[in-house]
Design a protein around this motif. Structure first.
Motif, PDB file in Angstrom:
ATOM      1  N   ALA A  44      33.722  44.978  23.727  1.00 22.72           N
ATOM      2  CA  ALA A  44      32.255  44.967  23.682  1.00 22.72           C
ATOM      3  C   ALA A  44      31.763  46.243  23.008  1.00 22.72           C
ATOM      4  O   ALA A  44      32.462  47.251  22.963  1.00 22.72           O
ATOM      5  CB  ALA A  44      31.690  44.865  25.093  1.00 22.72           C
ATOM      6  N   GLN A  45      30.547  46.201  22.491  1.00 25.12           N
ATOM      7  CA  GLN A  45      29.959  47.352  21.816  1.00 25.12           C
ATOM      8  C   GLN A  45      28.618  47.695  22.450  1.00 25.12           C
ATOM      9  O   GLN A  45      27.743  46.840  22.557  1.00 25.12           O
ATOM     10  CB  GLN A  45      29.755  47.052  20.325  1.00 25.12           C
ATOM     11  N   VAL A  46      28.481  48.946  22.848  1.00 24.89           N
ATOM     12  CA  VAL A  46      27.201  49.415  23.387  1.00 24.89           C
ATOM     13  C   VAL A  46      26.203  49.431  22.240  1.00 24.89           C
ATOM     14  O   VAL A  46      26.498  49.909  21.141  1.00 24.89           O
ATOM     15  CB  VAL A  46      27.352  50.820  24.019  1.00 24.89           C
ATOM     16  N   GLN A  89      23.250  46.219  28.186  1.00 19.39           N
ATOM     17  CA  GLN A  89      23.128  47.148  27.068  1.00 19.39           C
ATOM     18  C   GLN A  89      24.243  46.981  26.041  1.00 19.39           C
ATOM     19  O   GLN A  89      24.344  47.777  25.122  1.00 19.39           O
ATOM     20  CB  GLN A  89      23.150  48.589  27.583  1.00 19.39           C
ATOM     21  N   VAL A  90      25.080  45.955  26.203  1.00 22.32           N
ATOM     22  CA  VAL A  90      26.214  45.799  25.292  1.00 22.32           C
ATOM     23  C   VAL A  90      26.196  44.437  24.610  1.00 22.32           C
ATOM     24  O   VAL A  90      25.605  43.485  25.105  1.00 22.32           O
ATOM     25  CB  VAL A  90      27.567  45.999  26.026  1.00 22.32           C
ATOM     26  N   GLU A  91      26.852  44.385  23.467  1.00 21.48           N
ATOM     27  CA  GLU A  91      27.052  43.141  22.720  1.00 21.48           C
ATOM     28  C   GLU A  91      28.524  42.765  22.850  1.00 21.48           C
ATOM     29  O   GLU A  91      29.390  43.639  22.938  1.00 21.48           O
ATOM     30  CB  GLU A  91      26.726  43.337  21.234  1.00 21.48           C
ATOM     31  N   GLY A  92      28.812  41.476  22.872  1.00 21.54           N
ATOM     32  CA  GLY A  92      30.198  41.026  22.874  1.00 21.54           C
ATOM     33  C   GLY A  92      30.828  40.930  24.244  1.00 21.54           C
ATOM     34  O   GLY A  92      32.046  40.871  24.369  1.00 21.54           O
ATOM     35  N   TYR A  93      30.002  40.894  25.285  1.00 23.17           N
ATOM     36  CA  TYR A  93      30.514  40.697  26.633  1.00 23.17           C
ATOM     37  C   TYR A  93      29.711  39.587  27.281  1.00 23.17           C
ATOM     38  O   TYR A  93      28.484  39.640  27.308  1.00 23.17           O
ATOM     39  CB  TYR A  93      30.411  41.971  27.470  1.00 23.17           C
TER      40      TYR A  93
END
Length: 146
Positions: A44-46, A89-93
């Protein structure tokens, strides 16, 4: 309760209150938190520009007390501040889906008989369950709610 997404451990102590407050102020509905590095490990990316929330890691170790130090109890302590980000607050999760409501609870005749046998005064109404010592009664929501 706030939980770390990678370790699955619940946060403890002041971290619980701190993360509850952060979630309330920032409008997060998820109790899932992790450091930047932990989110990265999960792929995941913040999101850029979001602000982290502080947590304190503390641990007590067992060691031999130093005989030259009067107040050494043989338990050195370490405290370290970290910054964590909420799942919102993250993308990819992908958060785990919220389970479906269970529906009506099946009555258990033996349990009902036991409760009746105690002589407890149970009244139904309102939207919460509690015991009121001043009137020695149990208050329960309407049976349709559960």
């Amino acid at each position: 309760m706030p939980v770390n997404v990678l370790t699955k451990n619940g946060y403890t102590g002041i971290n619980i209150v701190s993360l509850w407050v952060a979630a309330q102020l920032k409008g997060f509905s998820s109790p899932v938190w992790a450091t930047y590095k932990q989110w990265s490990e999960l792929g995941a990316q913040v999101r850029a520009g979001v602000k982290s929330s502080p947590v304190i890691f503390n641990k007590e170790f067992d060691a031999e007390p130093d005989p030259d130090v009067a107040d050494d109890d043989g338990k050195p302590r370490v405290a370290r501040a970290s910054r964590v980000f909420n799942a919102a607050q993250v993308e990819g999760y992908a958060l785990n889906p919220v389970p479906e409501p269970l529906g009506p609870v099946a009555r258990i005749a033996g349990a009902d008989a036991f409760v009746r046998g105690t002589g407890a005064r149970i009244e139904h109404g309102g939207d919460r369950a509690f015991y009121r010592p001043s009137t020695d009664r149990i208050q329960m929501p309407p049976e349709e709610m559960f």
